[in-house]
Enzyme design. Structure first.
Site, mmCIF file in Angstrom:
data_model
loop_
_atom_site.group_PDB
_atom_site.id
_atom_site.type_symbol
_atom_site.label_atom_id
_atom_site.label_comp_id
_atom_site.label_asym_id
_atom_site.label_seq_id
_atom_site.Cartn_x
_atom_site.Cartn_y
_atom_site.Cartn_z
ATOM 1 N N HIS A 40 0.842 -1.213 0.000
ATOM 2 C CA HIS A 40 0.000 0.000 0.000
ATOM 3 C C HIS A 40 0.871 1.255 0.000
ATOM 4 C CE1 HIS A 40 -2.941 -2.858 2.262
ATOM 5 N NE2 HIS A 40 -2.773 -3.198 0.996
ATOM 6 N N HIS A 77 -9.554 -2.827 -3.993
ATOM 7 C CA HIS A 77 -8.352 -3.079 -3.199
ATOM 8 C C HIS A 77 -7.350 -3.944 -3.957
ATOM 9 C CE1 HIS A 77 -5.835 -3.063 0.289
ATOM 10 N NE2 HIS A 77 -5.540 -4.305 -0.034
ATOM 11 N N HIS A 88 -0.675 -11.264 -5.151
ATOM 12 C CA HIS A 88 0.670 -10.701 -5.075
ATOM 13 C C HIS A 88 1.700 -11.506 -5.874
ATOM 14 C CE1 HIS A 88 -0.369 -7.593 -2.306
ATOM 15 N NE2 HIS A 88 -0.878 -8.447 -1.441
HETATM 16 ZN ZN LIG Z 1 -3.519 -4.930 0.072
#
Ligand SMILES: [Zn+2]
Length: 288
Positions: free
Chosen positions: A75, A231, A258
């Site tokens: 983030h 998100h 990810h």
């Molecule tokens: Zn995240």
């Protein structure tokens, strides 16, 4: 040519690491070095360079070095990328970036307030020139040429509040601040015991994530009906930021995470014939 940028003023944060459960202090400090690096005050001031080849990207994006790791960078990286901050010292007391409210909004607000200034080293924008699709167990991430930085994301969860959600946008700082940065990380109540057994989610609370049971959320109202896919787009921006260059191209993710985001970064590093340095046009999110 564009100059790299640093912060005008330093900014400090403190908060919990969502995975480690540690109380972390973090200060973002102006630097003229032309690179992003960490200084671990809890490890005697050890300096750790941001290196995309030393990333572990399973449940979060984590920088690994000989004597430790820095968890949950995604983030913060997204915010630095969107403000064109590529010359910065990140002082940390602890091994994780504080999760704050689970979104990138508190970090983005602080950076917006502090402001940025140019430094001497030059920034090199990269344009994707050939398409490619990476796949992994039913998930995919495609990159292809585009005029600006375009992000598309689709997710599909068998949950009454999520289901299939899709989002697609040309990235600008305004879109990021309004539509993407406030979207919080999310997790399922049923997964928490297993995560905690693995030493993860130890700092997760109802104030730092959207937490879902089988029927809905137990952490209060959503910020957007499709907060989940927003998100995921935030995570993708943060992970692409590790490439170290502003990008021009279209990135289309389907049920990715990810690991696959990070594989795209490694792909770009290992396949320079898929991109070129761009001198004439800069991504819209850098303000040109
Ligand atoms: Zn995240």
């Amino acid at each position: 040519m564009l100059n790299k940028q640093t912060l005008k003023h330093e900014i400090s944060f403190s908060g919990i690491g969502i995975h480690s459960g540690e109380q972390i202090r973090m200060t973002l400090k102006p630097s003229r070095s032309g690179k992003i690096f960490f200084r671990r005050l809890d490890l005697g001031g050890l300096v750790v360079d941001l290196d995309p080849r030393r990333i572990d990207a399973l449940n979060c994006t984590c920088l690994v070095f000989e004597s430790g790791r820095i968890q949950t960078m995604e983030h913060l990286m997204a915010v630095l990328y969107m403000f064109g901050l590529d010359s910065l010292e990140i002082e940390l007391f602890g091994g994780e970036i504080p999760i704050m409210d689970g979104s990138a909004a508190p970090l983005a607000r602080a950076v917006l307030e502090a402001g940025v200034v140019p430094v001497e080293p030059q920034r090199h924008v990269v344009r994707v020139i050939k398409p490619c699709t990476l796949e992994e167990g039913g998930a995919s991430l495609s990159l292809s040429p585009a005029e600006n930085l375009n992000i598309s994301y689709a997710i599909d969860f068998d949950h009454p509040l999520i289901g299939r959600q899709e989002i697609s946008f040309d990235l600008t700082r305004e879109v990021f601040l309004k539509e993407i940065a406030p979207a919080r990380t999310f997790g399922f109540l049923k997964d928490i015991p297993e995560l905690r057994k693995r030493g993860l989610a130890l700092g997760g609370t109802l104030d730092s994530a959207v937490v879902l049971d089988d029927c809905g959320t137990i952490s209060g109202p959503l910020r957007f009906r499709d907060e989940f896919v927003r998100h995921k787009a935030l995570d993708l921006i943060g992970d692409l930021a590790l490439f170290g260059h502003p990008l021009l191209g279209r990135f289309q993710a389907d049920k990715a995470g990810h690991r696959l985001h990070h594989r795209a970064v490694l792909f770009l590093i290992e396949n320079p014939d898929f991109w070129t340095f761009e001198e004439a046009k800069f991504p819209r999110f850098l303000g040109d």
